[in-house]
Enzyme design. Structure first.
Site, PDB file in Angstrom:
ATOM      1  N   LYS A   1       0.816  -1.209   0.000  1.00 39.39           N
ATOM      2  CA  LYS A   1       0.000   0.000   0.000  1.00 39.39           C
ATOM      3  C   LYS A   1       0.856   1.268   0.000  1.00 39.39           C
ATOM      4  O   LYS A   1       2.040   1.246   0.321  1.00 39.39           O
ATOM      5  CB  LYS A   1      -0.986  -0.034   1.169  1.00 39.39           C
ATOM      6  CG  LYS A   1      -2.092  -1.066   0.906  1.00 39.39           C
ATOM      7  CD  LYS A   1      -3.211  -1.042   1.913  1.00 39.39           C
ATOM      8  CE  LYS A   1      -4.323  -1.985   1.442  1.00 39.39           C
ATOM      9  NZ  LYS A   1      -5.418  -2.107   2.439  1.00 39.39           N
ATOM     10  N   ARG A  34      -3.392 -10.392   4.677  1.00 39.28           N
ATOM     11  CA  ARG A  34      -3.776 -10.447   3.261  1.00 39.28           C
ATOM     12  C   ARG A  34      -2.625  -9.891   2.439  1.00 39.28           C
ATOM     13  O   ARG A  34      -2.235  -8.725   2.606  1.00 39.28           O
ATOM     14  CB  ARG A  34      -5.053  -9.635   3.056  1.00 39.28           C
ATOM     15  CG  ARG A  34      -5.638  -9.648   1.663  1.00 39.28           C
ATOM     16  CD  ARG A  34      -6.958  -8.869   1.654  1.00 39.28           C
ATOM     17  NE  ARG A  34      -7.572  -8.857   0.330  1.00 39.28           N
ATOM     18  CZ  ARG A  34      -7.332  -7.960  -0.616  1.00 39.28           C
ATOM     19  NH1 ARG A  34      -6.459  -6.967  -0.370  1.00 39.28           N
ATOM     20  NH2 ARG A  34      -7.928  -8.006  -1.786  1.00 39.28           N
TER      21      ARG A  34
END
Length: 469
Positions: free
Chosen positions: A414, A449
């Site tokens: 991210k 994840r």
């Protein structure tokens, strides 16, 4: 014995749920379904707790919980109905307090004090049983057992219990073929969830995975990709057909179905039981179709807020759902990352808003033991706010009303990792991601994840060895 209550209106009662034979969680879920079918409406449930047996010790561990029900039955009628459910589910009482596939007891009925040869309310064993007090503490922590002694509430009795020799833990079922998540077990292993984006525009791997069967695509490459992830240590595959990157356009329902369902079917046909399939969607119709195709878990980035049918749908399906913290939509969340100190700041706001989503799920009929939470890194959180969430994940896990629930953390590649490390290309953020995954494990995450499955599975194995067992 005090007089029975006026039965002109529905009354609230609390029912103990227990099982230590066969598929213990399935028996409890069947019992709840039977109560609903007979007009004993299950309004809320506790978590399910695994505990050592009491009294008769030579038997398997129990799964115990409690539920809040609404009923017009008077106490003895309610007892008759619960015993009839036990018989319908095949319970046979061989040894008192011995093994049983299902056990239903009335714990409380409004504020009634009831004394009958067949039934005593409050239940005589409440104050000495951790497997009763822990579930009741989740539902009604500040309710007194005796209205004449309001200072002795459920939580005070729970706090007075001696420490258990074997710590109890909550259980969150995934499928009947996999062990449940044991969120309070300090020796549990962290699940690695591999990201399978069936989208052309996801922020770091858009277009990488061709849709099976589309334009005569050979599905074997996708099968081999999934097999390599499982061999590397992944236990879950999270399939997405709608990009949720900031500003991503929304695709049609049919397009999302066309992307997701072929992948679900392909994985289920080729791997059967060994793999858990999660579907990343905020649409109820996609969730229902995906479960019918073989998915086990629904992963909703909106926490059930973007489609009013999502929570009732997963409740009806009996599927485990991950509720993520997000504000607004993927298109607007970037402008909603303000968490003023006067409103509690970042962590308190996330906890409060997730608690609202848990309550909404419970109101829709989702069992508490079917809920996983996600703090939503990158969703209505910018820059170092994401670092703060990772640093304080343990606070979220311990927040009143959220204790005992498992957590999924998705930090992989991210933008906040790129900002901290100075790496602009998402696919090159492996090392920064590794640090966030280790931090998630230390903070208590049950599932991480990830995109880079082989590398992150090794990080998880090492982090588990340091912090878990």
């Amino acid at each position: 014995m005090s007089a029975p209550p006026d039965l002109a209106r529905p009354r609230t009662a609390y029912i103990a749920l227990g099982s230590n034979m066969g598929d213990r969680i399935a028996w409890i879920e069947k019992a709840c379904h039977e109560m609903d079918a007979r007009g004993i409406r299950v309004k809320r449930t506790s978590s399910l707790w695994e505990t050592e047996p009491m009294y008769v010790l030579d038997q398997d561990r129990f799964v115990n919980g409690a539920c809040e029900v609404e009923t017009t039955l008077e106490p003895l009628e309610l007892l008759d109905a619960l015993q009839d459910i036990e018989r319908a589910l095949g319970r046979k009482k061989i040894i008192d307090k011995g093994p049983r596939n299902i056990d239903l007891d009335i714990l409380l009925y409004e504020d009634l004090q009831f004394d009958h040869p067949r039934l005593k309310i409050p239940h005589v064993g409440i104050t000495e049983r951790d497997f009763v007090l822990w579930p009741l503490d989740e539902l009604i922590p500040h309710k007194p057992l005796d209205p004449t002694r309001p200072w002795r509430d459920i939580r005070s009795y729970r706090n007075a219990l001696p420490a258990s020799k074997t710590p109890i833990t909550t259980l969150t079922p995934l499928t009947s073929h996999h062990p449940p998540i044991r969120a309070c077990d300090q020796s549990r292993k962290t699940h690695v969830m591999a990201i399978l984006n069936m989208t052309p525009d996801s922020f770091s791997d858009g277009g990488k995975n061709p849709i099976p069967g589309k334009d005569k695509t050979d599905p074997s490459s996708l099968v081999e990709t999934v097999r390599s992830w499982l061999d590397a240590g992944a236990s879950m595959i999270d399939i997405g057909g709608q990009s949720t990157r900031p500003g991503a356009p929304e695709v049609s329902l049919q397009e999302e179905l066309d992307r997701v369902l072929p992948a679900v079917r392909l994985i289920r046909e080729n791997f059967h039981e060994p793999v858990l399939i999660s579907v990343d969607t905020y649409r109820a119709a996609v969730a229902e179709a995906a479960v019918a195709a073989g998915a086990d878990i629904i992963n909703d980035v909106s926490g059930g807020s973007m489609d009013p049918e999502m929570l009732p749908t997963v409740a009806r399906l009996g599927t485990t759902v991950c509720l993520m913290h997000m504000r607004g939509t993927p298109a607007t969340m970037g402008q909603l990352a303000n968490y003023p100190d006067e409103e509690g700041g970042l962590i308190a706001s996330i906890a409060r808003e997730l608690l609202e989503r848990v309550r909404a799920a419970e109101a829709a009929g989702v069992r508490r033991w079917r809920i996983v939470l996600d703090p939503g890194l990158g969703f209505a959180k910018v820059g170092r706010q994401n670092v703060d969430v990772l640093r304080r994940l343990d606070e979220l896990r311990a927040w009143p009303g959220l204790q005992g629930l498992p957590w999924l953390v998705g930090s992989s590649r991210k933008s906040f990792i790129g900002q901290v490390t100075g790496v602009p290309t998402p696919r090159e953020r492996v090392w920064g991601t590794a640090a966030t995954v280790a931090a998630a494990v230390q903070g208590g995450a049950d599932v991480v994840r990830v995109h880079d499955v082989r590398e992150m599975a090794q990080v998880v194995a090492m982090a588990d060895a340091i912090w878990r067992y």
